[in-house]
Design a protein around this motif. Structure first.
Motif, PDB file in Angstrom:
ATOM      1  N   UNK A 298       0.879  -1.114  -0.438  1.00  0.00           N
ATOM      2  CA  UNK A 298      -0.040  -0.258   0.062  1.00  0.00           C
ATOM      3  C   UNK A 298       0.678   1.149   0.180  1.00  0.00           C
ATOM      4  N   UNK A 299       0.742   2.031  -0.818  1.00  0.00           N
ATOM      5  CA  UNK A 299       1.106   3.154  -0.895  1.00  0.00           C
ATOM      6  C   UNK A 299       1.264   3.755   0.275  1.00  0.00           C
ATOM      7  N   UNK A 300       2.253   4.917   1.010  1.00  0.00           N
ATOM      8  CA  UNK A 300       2.137   5.551   1.797  1.00  0.00           C
ATOM      9  C   UNK A 300       2.503   7.161   1.812  1.00  0.00           C
ATOM     10  N   UNK A 301       1.626   8.038   2.215  1.00  0.00           N
ATOM     11  CA  UNK A 301       1.874   9.643   2.261  1.00  0.00           C
ATOM     12  C   UNK A 301       2.509   9.903   3.466  1.00  0.00           C
ATOM     13  N   UNK A 302       2.461   8.950   4.893  1.00  0.00           N
ATOM     14  CA  UNK A 302       3.593   9.260   5.739  1.00  0.00           C
ATOM     15  C   UNK A 302       3.679   8.077   6.479  1.00  0.00           C
ATOM     16  N   UNK A 303       5.098   7.821   6.417  1.00  0.00           N
ATOM     17  CA  UNK A 303       5.498   7.385   7.816  1.00  0.00           C
ATOM     18  C   UNK A 303       5.221   7.687   8.944  1.00  0.00           C
ATOM     19  N   UNK A 304       5.710   7.467  10.190  1.00  0.00           N
ATOM     20  CA  UNK A 304       6.181   8.052  11.532  1.00  0.00           C
ATOM     21  C   UNK A 304       7.010   6.645  12.618  1.00  0.00           C
ATOM     22  N   UNK A 305       8.341   6.842  12.774  1.00  0.00           N
ATOM     23  CA  UNK A 305       9.292   5.841  12.914  1.00  0.00           C
ATOM     24  C   UNK A 305       8.911   6.396  14.853  1.00  0.00           C
ATOM     25  N   UNK A 306       8.980   5.310  15.857  1.00  0.00           N
ATOM     26  CA  UNK A 306       8.870   5.306  16.887  1.00  0.00           C
ATOM     27  C   UNK A 306       8.750   4.091  17.575  1.00  0.00           C
ATOM     28  N   UNK A 307       9.258   3.462  16.991  1.00  0.00           N
ATOM     29  CA  UNK A 307       9.378   1.588  17.577  1.00  0.00           C
ATOM     30  C   UNK A 307      10.832   1.676  18.693  1.00  0.00           C
ATOM     31  N   UNK A 308      11.434   1.261  17.817  1.00  0.00           N
ATOM     32  CA  UNK A 308      12.231   0.363  19.266  1.00  0.00           C
ATOM     33  C   UNK A 308      13.298   1.225  19.087  1.00  0.00           C
ATOM     34  N   UNK A 309      14.011   1.677  20.175  1.00  0.00           N
ATOM     35  CA  UNK A 309      15.450   2.611  19.942  1.00  0.00           C
ATOM     36  C   UNK A 309      16.516   1.761  20.065  1.00  0.00           C
TER      37      UNK A 309
ATOM     38  N   UNK B 294       6.689   9.600  -3.264  1.00  0.00           N
ATOM     39  CA  UNK B 294       7.478  11.187  -3.979  1.00  0.00           C
ATOM     40  C   UNK B 294       6.495  12.182  -3.632  1.00  0.00           C
ATOM     41  N   UNK B 295       6.891  12.759  -2.892  1.00  0.00           N
ATOM     42  CA  UNK B 295       6.226  14.487  -2.015  1.00  0.00           C
ATOM     43  C   UNK B 295       5.923  13.313  -0.495  1.00  0.00           C
ATOM     44  N   UNK B 296       5.789  12.582  -0.771  1.00  0.00           N
ATOM     45  CA  UNK B 296       4.952  11.791   1.142  1.00  0.00           C
ATOM     46  C   UNK B 296       6.705  12.496   2.329  1.00  0.00           C
ATOM     47  N   UNK B 297       5.468  11.979   3.341  1.00  0.00           N
ATOM     48  CA  UNK B 297       6.923  12.047   4.186  1.00  0.00           C
ATOM     49  C   UNK B 297       6.976  10.924   5.278  1.00  0.00           C
ATOM     50  N   UNK B 298       8.198  11.218   5.943  1.00  0.00           N
ATOM     51  CA  UNK B 298       9.085  10.279   6.937  1.00  0.00           C
ATOM     52  C   UNK B 298       9.365  10.926   7.899  1.00  0.00           C
ATOM     53  N   UNK B 299       8.888  10.877   9.389  1.00  0.00           N
ATOM     54  CA  UNK B 299       8.978  11.092  10.635  1.00  0.00           C
ATOM     55  C   UNK B 299       9.330  10.294  11.405  1.00  0.00           C
ATOM     56  N   UNK B 300      10.704  11.013  12.072  1.00  0.00           N
ATOM     57  CA  UNK B 300      11.184   9.701  13.009  1.00  0.00           C
ATOM     58  C   UNK B 300      11.361  10.537  14.243  1.00  0.00           C
TER      59      UNK B 300
END
Length: 205
Positions: free
Chosen positions: A128-139, A157-163
């Motif tokens: 599934x194409x994603x417009x936003x991925x937020x990563x806050x899992x194991x450190x 393209x144009x989507x966001x990665x938040x960490x």
């Protein structure tokens, strides 16, 4: 600009600052036309409420990926262990019951889809194409690298990665989120949009 959430967010367990949550809300609000949203590391649902509320308002979906057994720091004897989330019958952490209760209280069950599985298992046949991925899992380094490698490639393209929890100075916190943040920038596929406290927001080129 302040936002209206369906519950008192301060009563929801979690480690997300209000400024970071509001930034996630605005990101999710603006990317509905690009694709679904996905977060890795839902815990008790604080970030899910910010993201899910934005998805509800824009007719989008949030996939909330978490095995709900807690990260390394949540285990018995560790710094962020919460006895209230410990399942004594299974002798394991279990935040899923609390997560579900919070989604129900926020009336988000129709737009937040819990995926109760380890990140790598959930991603194994993902398409599934994603417009936003937020990563806050194991450190841990292994967990953060797995999350980044599994999910960043699905951002359109144009989507966001938040960490979350990016600490450039090792004295301030663990370095795994900072490492995947640097990897994303070095890949040439992402550019930095802004930093909000410890939340790094990048755009897929």
């Amino acid at each position: 600009m302040s936002i209206q959430l369906p519950v008192d967010i301060d009563t929801v367990k979690g480690f997300l600052a209000a400024s970071e949550g509001e930034a996630l809300f605005h990101l999710a609000s603006g990317c509905a036309a690009l694709g679904a949203c996905l977060e890795v590391g839902s815990y008790c649902g604080k970030s899910s409420i910010y993201l899910g509320t934005a998805c509800r308002e824009t007719d989008n979906i949030l996939f909330a990926v978490d095995h709900h057994r807690g990260s390394e720091e949540h285990q018995p004897g560790e710094e962020y262990h919460d006895p209230a989330l410990f399942d004594s019958s299974a002798h394991l952490m279990d935040s899923f019951r609390t997560f579900r209760a919070n989604m129900r209280a926020a009336e988000l069950e129709e737009c937040v889809v819990p995926v109760v599985a380890p990140s790598a298992v959930a991603a194994r046949r993902w398409n599934t194409p994603l417009g936003l991925v937020f990563i806050d899992g194991g450190h841990s380094r292994e967990a953060a690298l797995t999350d980044y490698r599994c999910w960043a490639r699905h951002i359109v393209p144009g989507g966001f990665l938040a960490i979350h929890d990016i600490f450039p100075d090792p004295a301030d916190g663990g370095q795994a989120p900072h490492e995947i943040y640097q990897l994303a920038l070095a890949s040439g596929q992402f550019e930095l949009v802004e930093m909000v406290d410890t939340l790094g927001i990048l755009r897929r080129l």
